[in-house]
Design a protein around this motif. Structure first.
Motif, PDB file in Angstrom:
ATOM      1  N   GLU A 151       0.610  -1.265   0.567  1.00 13.48           N
ATOM      2  CA  GLU A 151      -0.168   0.009   0.496  1.00 13.48           C
ATOM      3  C   GLU A 151       0.731   0.803   0.058  1.00 13.48           C
ATOM      4  O   GLU A 151       0.858   2.182  -0.657  1.00 13.48           O
ATOM      5  CB  GLU A 151      -1.004  -0.292   1.080  1.00 13.48           C
ATOM      6  N   ARG A 178       2.434   1.643  -3.419  1.00 14.48           N
ATOM      7  CA  ARG A 178       1.578   1.758  -4.276  1.00 14.48           C
ATOM      8  C   ARG A 178       1.117   3.276  -3.994  1.00 14.48           C
ATOM      9  O   ARG A 178       0.737   4.017  -5.006  1.00 14.48           O
ATOM     10  CB  ARG A 178       0.039   1.158  -4.759  1.00 14.48           C
ATOM     11  N   LYS A 179       1.146   4.153  -3.041  1.00 15.68           N
ATOM     12  CA  LYS A 179       0.279   5.732  -2.386  1.00 15.68           C
ATOM     13  C   LYS A 179       1.332   6.138  -3.115  1.00 15.68           C
ATOM     14  O   LYS A 179       1.434   7.756  -3.450  1.00 15.68           O
ATOM     15  CB  LYS A 179       0.216   5.400  -1.156  1.00 15.68           C
ATOM     16  N   SER A 180       2.856   5.621  -2.602  1.00 16.21           N
ATOM     17  CA  SER A 180       4.320   6.941  -3.468  1.00 16.21           C
ATOM     18  C   SER A 180       3.839   6.823  -4.904  1.00 16.21           C
ATOM     19  O   SER A 180       4.196   8.459  -5.215  1.00 16.21           O
ATOM     20  CB  SER A 180       5.229   6.170  -2.843  1.00 16.21           C
ATOM     21  N   ALA A 189      -8.515   3.763  -5.520  1.00 16.71           N
ATOM     22  CA  ALA A 189      -7.119   4.756  -5.580  1.00 16.71           C
ATOM     23  C   ALA A 189      -6.697   5.241  -7.206  1.00 16.71           C
ATOM     24  O   ALA A 189      -6.625   6.658  -7.650  1.00 16.71           O
ATOM     25  CB  ALA A 189      -6.532   4.219  -4.966  1.00 16.71           C
TER      26      ALA A 189
END
Length: 281
Positions: free
Chosen positions: A136, A139-141, A200
């Motif tokens: 997570e 992927r958020k970065s 997202a």
């Protein structure tokens, strides 16, 4: 044939096969998107779901793109990761990103990350409580780095062709970014193992693109310079741009003849949908 000759032959065939899959995926994308509007205009704007229903000559284009990106030798060159004092978290994230280009979330483990990073498992767990958290954060970065590149508005003060060409150029740069390719693969490949990733990706990348384009086309339609369903047309253009940009990135070629320029895609799009007097506008 000697063992070395056989290995060389295999090494030559693999990139040719990858490029061939990319070409077929791109050709199928262009022809399918022109022939098929968005199935459910009321659904949320999600290019990954749109791509997942694109079927041409019995092949699922989504799978073709994932395979082509995943195995292309020239797209992601292996990088050696050396232990660096004071930046263990950054090294771990870099290793995780590289590993996730080659495998799904289900194939990632803390043991594998530790081995590739040159750290102990304890060090990995000091930074991330689980492989899911590592996934997570990784992927958020990617999303954080890509969001500033998303064109979320199209000016109506410019001629229609020029305004759409500028938007298409920005969108194509976004689609061709290695970080977007990594994120797109995860959104398609890991959506069942980690349901939040597809949402997202849709919220941060796809929805702003589609909303901006639909709003622009609605305004053009109200002004009498655009014909057709704005939503279906927007998804058609975005999917074609994404397929072309992804293929260009896989080729990684300086040969402009191998690329589909955004301007050319926009002009072909407008020839199909524009009002007869709009091209000069």
């Amino acid at each position: 044939m000697s063992h070395q000759s056989a290995k060389l032959s295999t090494a030559i065939r693999q990139p040719i096969s990858a490029v061939g899959r990319a070409i077929r995926a791109f050709d199928a994308a262009c022809s399918w998107s022109i022939a098929n509007p968005l199935p459910q205009p009321g659904q949320s704007g999600d290019l990954a779901r749109y791509a997942s229903v694109c079927v041409s000559t019995g092949r699922e284009m989504r799978v073709m793109l994932v395979q082509a990106v995943s195995v292309s030798p020239g797209l992601h060159k292996p990088q050696s990761v050396r232990r660096r004092r004071g930046c263990g978290r950054a090294v771990i994230l870099d290793v995780a990103r590289r590993l996730l280009r080659e495998r799904s979330l289900d194939g990632l483990s803390m043991e594998l990350v530790a081995q590739e990073a040159g750290y102990t498992r304890r060090t990995i767990y000091n930074h991330f409580a689980s492989v899911t958290e590592l996934f997570e954060v990784s992927r958020k970065s990617l999303i954080a780095g890509l969001e500033p590149l998303v064109p979320n508005a199209i000016t109506s003060r410019l001629p229609m062709t020029l305004a759409l060409s500028r938007f298409a150029t920005q969108a194509s740069r976004l689609f061709a970014d290695d970080r977007h390719l990594d994120l797109m693969l995860s959104a398609i490949r890991d959506r069942h193992a980690s349901s939040w990733i597809a949402n997202a990706y849709d919220t941060a990348i796809q929805r702003p693109l589609s909303d901006a384009l639909i709003a622009f086309l609605d305004e053009a339609q109200a002004a009498g310079s655009f014909n057709g369903n704005s939503r279906s047309a927007a998804f058609q253009l975005l999917w074609t741009l994404q397929a072309a940009a992804t293929s260009t990135s896989i080729f990684n070629s300086a040969d402009t003849g191998a690329r589909s320029e955004p301007d050319a895609i926009v002009r072909a799009f407008l020839m199909q949908h524009h009002h007869p007097d709009a091209m000069a506008a």
